[in-house]
Structures are given as structure tokens and as C-alpha cells.
Motif scaffolding. Structure first.
Motif: not given
Length: 82
Positions: A1-3, A7-8, A12-14
Motif C-alpha cells: 500500500x505504501x509503495x 508512486x501514484x 488529478x493531472x493531465x
């Protein structure tokens, strides 16, 4: 979960998609002749022509293939293969 949380992205980005270059170095008929000679698909013929284009000997071999299939010397010289 921590990884996954590290990373994510947090917001919100385009992100813009960058298209690949579709420019061919040689005319389409060159790739068709190489595909016919090697009995491969057009995609494999494009990569084969790129490999021929790396060295001077490969360019001469590509010129020989084109001459074998009846392309005029003038056309092959215009492409810079002889």
C-alpha cells in the motif's frame, strides 16, 4: 500500500500524449520491395531497412536488392544507395 501511495500522483493531472514520428526515410515502394524479398511484413521490412541504412555495406546491399527487382539505376542513385 505504501509503495502505491508514493508512486501514484496525489492530485488529478493531465499528461499530454506525444505521438511518434511517422516520417519514412525512403519511399513506400522501397519497403514493399524489401518485404517481398525477405518475405516479411511491412513492419519488419521497415526495421530491416533501418538496419541496412546503418552501414555503407548495408546501403550497397539494399541497392542490390532494389536492382534485383528491376528498379532503374537512376532511381537507386537518387536514393543515395549506390
Amino acid at each position: 500500500y505504501k509503495v502505491y501511495t508514493s508512486i501514484l500522483p496525489k492530485k488529478k493531472q493531465w499528461l499530454r500524449y506525444i505521438k511518434g514520428d511517422k516520417k519514412m526515410d525512403y519511399p513506400k515502394w522501397v519497403y514493399e520491395i524489401v518485404a517481398k524479398d525477405m518475405q516479411v511484413s511491412m513492419r519488419e521490412a521497415v526495421s530491416a531497412v533501418e538496419m541496412y541504412d546503418i552501414s555503407h555495406g548495408g546501403q550497397a546491399e539494399l541497392g542490390d536488392i532494389l536492382l534485383k527487382y528491376g528498379v532503374e539505376d537512376k532511381e537507386v542513385r537518387k536514393l543515395g544507395l549506390i
